[in-house]
Write a protein that holds these residues in place. Sequence first.
Motif, PDB file in Angstrom:
ATOM      1  N   LEU A  33     -17.691  -2.998   0.622  1.00 19.25           N
ATOM      2  CA  LEU A  33     -16.853  -3.862   1.459  1.00 19.25           C
ATOM      3  C   LEU A  33     -16.172  -3.053   2.558  1.00 19.25           C
ATOM      4  O   LEU A  33     -16.265  -3.390   3.738  1.00 19.25           O
ATOM      5  CB  LEU A  33     -15.814  -4.575   0.600  1.00 19.25           C
ATOM      6  CG  LEU A  33     -14.773  -5.386   1.380  1.00 19.25           C
ATOM      7  CD1 LEU A  33     -15.435  -6.588   2.032  1.00 19.25           C
ATOM      8  CD2 LEU A  33     -13.644  -5.813   0.478  1.00 19.25           C
ATOM      9  N   ILE A  34     -15.503  -1.972   2.174  1.00  9.41           N
ATOM     10  CA  ILE A  34     -14.792  -1.169   3.165  1.00  9.41           C
ATOM     11  C   ILE A  34     -15.782  -0.478   4.096  1.00  9.41           C
ATOM     12  O   ILE A  34     -15.569  -0.415   5.307  1.00  9.41           O
ATOM     13  CB  ILE A  34     -13.871  -0.152   2.472  1.00  9.41           C
ATOM     14  CG1 ILE A  34     -12.789  -0.898   1.673  1.00  9.41           C
ATOM     15  CG2 ILE A  34     -13.223   0.787   3.475  1.00  9.41           C
ATOM     16  CD1 ILE A  34     -11.972  -0.014   0.760  1.00  9.41           C
ATOM     17  N   GLY A  35     -16.876   0.039   3.537  1.00 10.33           N
ATOM     18  CA  GLY A  35     -17.914   0.655   4.373  1.00 10.33           C
ATOM     19  C   GLY A  35     -18.511  -0.333   5.358  1.00 10.33           C
ATOM     20  O   GLY A  35     -18.797   0.012   6.507  1.00 10.33           O
ATOM     21  N   GLY A  36     -18.695  -1.566   4.930  1.00  9.25           N
ATOM     22  CA  GLY A  36     -19.217  -2.599   5.828  1.00  9.25           C
ATOM     23  C   GLY A  36     -18.259  -2.911   6.964  1.00  9.25           C
ATOM     24  O   GLY A  36     -18.673  -3.107   8.108  1.00  9.25           O
ATOM     25  N   SER A  68     -18.759   5.984   8.458  1.00  5.32           N
ATOM     26  CA  SER A  68     -18.642   4.774   7.640  1.00  5.32           C
ATOM     27  C   SER A  68     -18.489   5.129   6.172  1.00  5.32           C
ATOM     28  O   SER A  68     -17.654   4.559   5.461  1.00  5.32           O
ATOM     29  CB  SER A  68     -19.871   3.880   7.820  1.00  5.32           C
ATOM     30  OG  SER A  68     -19.991   3.452   9.144  1.00  5.32           O
ATOM     31  N   PHE A  69     -19.301   6.085   5.701  1.00  4.57           N
ATOM     32  CA  PHE A  69     -19.217   6.519   4.307  1.00  4.57           C
ATOM     33  C   PHE A  69     -17.854   7.131   4.020  1.00  4.57           C
ATOM     34  O   PHE A  69     -17.213   6.808   3.012  1.00  4.57           O
ATOM     35  CB  PHE A  69     -20.328   7.522   3.993  1.00  4.57           C
ATOM     36  CG  PHE A  69     -20.236   8.088   2.612  1.00  4.57           C
ATOM     37  CD1 PHE A  69     -20.671   7.356   1.526  1.00  4.57           C
ATOM     38  CD2 PHE A  69     -19.701   9.342   2.395  1.00  4.57           C
ATOM     39  CE1 PHE A  69     -20.575   7.871   0.239  1.00  4.57           C
ATOM     40  CE2 PHE A  69     -19.599   9.865   1.120  1.00  4.57           C
ATOM     41  CZ  PHE A  69     -20.041   9.128   0.043  1.00  4.57           C
ATOM     42  N   ALA A  70     -17.393   8.019   4.886  1.00  2.00           N
ATOM     43  CA  ALA A  70     -16.103   8.680   4.689  1.00  2.00           C
ATOM     44  C   ALA A  70     -14.963   7.658   4.727  1.00  2.00           C
ATOM     45  O   ALA A  70     -14.030   7.717   3.920  1.00  2.00           O
ATOM     46  CB  ALA A  70     -15.887   9.758   5.742  1.00  2.00           C
ATOM     47  N   GLY A  75     -10.834   4.768   1.941  1.00  2.00           N
ATOM     48  CA  GLY A  75     -10.236   3.465   1.641  1.00  2.00           C
ATOM     49  C   GLY A  75     -10.201   3.175   0.155  1.00  2.00           C
ATOM     50  O   GLY A  75      -9.189   2.697  -0.371  1.00  2.00           O
ATOM     51  N   CYS A  76     -11.285   3.489  -0.556  1.00  2.00           N
ATOM     52  CA  CYS A  76     -11.330   3.255  -2.002  1.00  2.00           C
ATOM     53  C   CYS A  76     -10.338   4.144  -2.736  1.00  2.00           C
ATOM     54  O   CYS A  76      -9.666   3.698  -3.668  1.00  2.00           O
ATOM     55  CB  CYS A  76     -12.742   3.503  -2.531  1.00  2.00           C
ATOM     56  SG  CYS A  76     -13.927   2.265  -2.020  1.00  2.00           S
ATOM     57  N   ILE A  77     -10.241   5.404  -2.337  1.00  2.00           N
ATOM     58  CA  ILE A  77      -9.279   6.310  -2.966  1.00  2.00           C
ATOM     59  C   ILE A  77      -7.859   5.825  -2.695  1.00  2.00           C
ATOM     60  O   ILE A  77      -7.007   5.828  -3.582  1.00  2.00           O
ATOM     61  CB  ILE A  77      -9.497   7.749  -2.474  1.00  2.00           C
ATOM     62  CG1 ILE A  77     -10.801   8.302  -3.059  1.00  2.00           C
ATOM     63  CG2 ILE A  77      -8.329   8.643  -2.853  1.00  2.00           C
ATOM     64  CD1 ILE A  77     -11.240   9.618  -2.470  1.00  2.00           C
ATOM     65  N   GLY A  78      -7.601   5.371  -1.473  1.00  2.00           N
ATOM     66  CA  GLY A  78      -6.281   4.846  -1.136  1.00  2.00           C
ATOM     67  C   GLY A  78      -5.916   3.632  -1.962  1.00  2.00           C
ATOM     68  O   GLY A  78      -4.785   3.519  -2.451  1.00  2.00           O
ATOM     69  N   ILE A  79      -6.857   2.736  -2.148  1.00  2.00           N
ATOM     70  CA  ILE A  79      -6.592   1.548  -2.962  1.00  2.00           C
ATOM     71  C   ILE A  79      -6.363   1.947  -4.416  1.00  2.00           C
ATOM     72  O   ILE A  79      -5.502   1.397  -5.102  1.00  2.00           O
ATOM     73  CB  ILE A  79      -7.742   0.526  -2.821  1.00  2.00           C
ATOM     74  CG1 ILE A  79      -7.701  -0.082  -1.416  1.00  2.00           C
ATOM     75  CG2 ILE A  79      -7.650  -0.561  -3.880  1.00  2.00           C
ATOM     76  CD1 ILE A  79      -8.883  -0.961  -1.083  1.00  2.00           C
TER      77      ILE A  79
END
Length: 93
Positions: A33-36, A68-70, A75-79
Amino acid sequence: MTVAILLGKVKGVGDGISWIGRHTLVILLLHCLIGGIVADILHTYNKPGPDWYISPLTTEVVVKSLVSFAGALIGCIGIGWFNDYLKKKKGSR
């Protein structure tokens, strides 16, 4: 799995690996989702159709894909960290 066990025995690395293990579901669910979203912002698209791939792969596409990957990973680590913060805040009441 063996590599994770061996790395887990290294002082300081084990905490990071266990954190990733506890948050694997969040990372897997939100990474695309975040990468998209990041890919949409950067306009990292391949053309649909029979020639959807780009040959040769341009530097621009590679850089945008890495960004995009980074972005998705950050974003996932932040969440995950925010989720931990909310759990600790709720538990301290």
